[in-house]
Design an enzyme around this catalytic site. Sequence first.
Site, PDB file in Angstrom:
ATOM      1  CD  GLU A 123      27.485  70.855 -95.375  1.00 37.50           C
ATOM      2  OE1 GLU A 123      27.618  71.592 -96.362  1.00 37.50           O
ATOM      3  OE2 GLU A 123      27.098  71.290 -94.273  1.00 37.50           O
ATOM      4  CE1 TYR A 132      31.185  74.583 -96.680  1.00 34.51           C
ATOM      5  CE2 TYR A 132      30.191  72.764 -97.907  1.00 34.51           C
ATOM      6  CZ  TYR A 132      30.125  73.737 -96.931  1.00 34.51           C
ATOM      7  OH  TYR A 132      28.999  73.843 -96.169  1.00 34.51           O
ATOM      8  CG  ASP A 166      29.187  78.466 -96.757  1.00 35.76           C
ATOM      9  OD1 ASP A 166      29.612  79.498 -96.189  1.00 35.76           O
ATOM     10  OD2 ASP A 166      28.083  77.951 -96.491  1.00 35.76           O
TER      11      ASP A 166
END
Length: 359
Positions: free
Chosen positions: A48, A131, A149
């Site tokens: 990520e 996020y 996202d």
Amino acid sequence: MSAADTTASVAARHAPALLDWYDRNRRRLPWRAEPGETPDPYRVWLSEVMLQQTTVQTVAGYFADFLRRWPRVEDLAAAPLDDVLAAWAGLGYYARARNLHKCALAVASLHNGQFPQTEDGLRALPGIGDYTAAAIAAIAFGRPAAVMDGNVERVISRLFAVEEPLPAAKPRLKHLTTALTPQQRPGDYAQAMMDLGATLCSPRRPACGLCPVRGHCAAWAAGTAERYPLKAAKPEKPTRHGVCHVLMRKDGAMLLRRRPESGLLGGMLEFPGTGWTDTPPTPEEIAAAAPAKADWRDLAGGIRHTFTHFHLHLGIRVASVNLGDPKLGRWVTPDQLGSVALPTLFAKVAKRLLKSGGG
Ligand code: SF4
């Protein structure tokens, strides 16, 4: 019917249809657990962080390399920062690499090598924002976090035909995502939304005919999918100017120095030069920024590079010396350039120079 009723009725249909599609069409990605496997928080976190602002294709090679060199978060924590920055070179946004290392150190030393499982606990770690915290909480730990996202924002804004432009629409899109996120399989749901946005619900020409959720998609019903998400006009990027100096030894080694830890490209290597300013530097400023007295000459044209918030025109000056003074910085030969923490901008400078025959 109120807006809340509409959201609730979409929510009831959305997750089952999407998860059914995901079970048959999920993308197989190196960092993803296969069905039945337990996700590895280290892999989820690493991927990520790498995927922020970077494509899946580019990340795949870096991800494999990092895992090979540092299979566990403790291994990454024990690595010298320079090695991590060098392995990261080319991925850009180098503050991410420094934070990656800091975060590994924090997980290894403060959490006994285990990532916290809640969004709040994750957000307290270096380099983990909203996020990434939501993505790790959902994917690695099965928490019903709203993972937003760019792909998810696009899908949600189309499902509800959100007329408010981004970025102002973000809180509303997050609210809608929270309402749609199921208690069951939230990690798969988050990945399914990412996959839908990355495959069928593309920015241009979305493949609505194949979409599992078109039955409750407002934009599809209105035939206006491509209109969303609406975006506020972006201010034009300014151009900044600077000049860098490439001092070359007779054996081809070039002088590099380390940039300050904070700020753009912090802690990475660079060719010594002026600051980057709105107007081109004066001859006095350029001379003052030279690393040594030498017979400097301009390499015609310089290079142009684009960062997130500005374009940079960087002039290049070149000079040769017989012996390189080690006190001036680090001397790196052309074949070592690929293994040091040299940002793309300065790799471009080196390439331009070598193409011109080394000055
Ligand atoms: Fe996106 Fe089309 Fe599916 Fe709506 S129907 S979510 S616009 S792909």
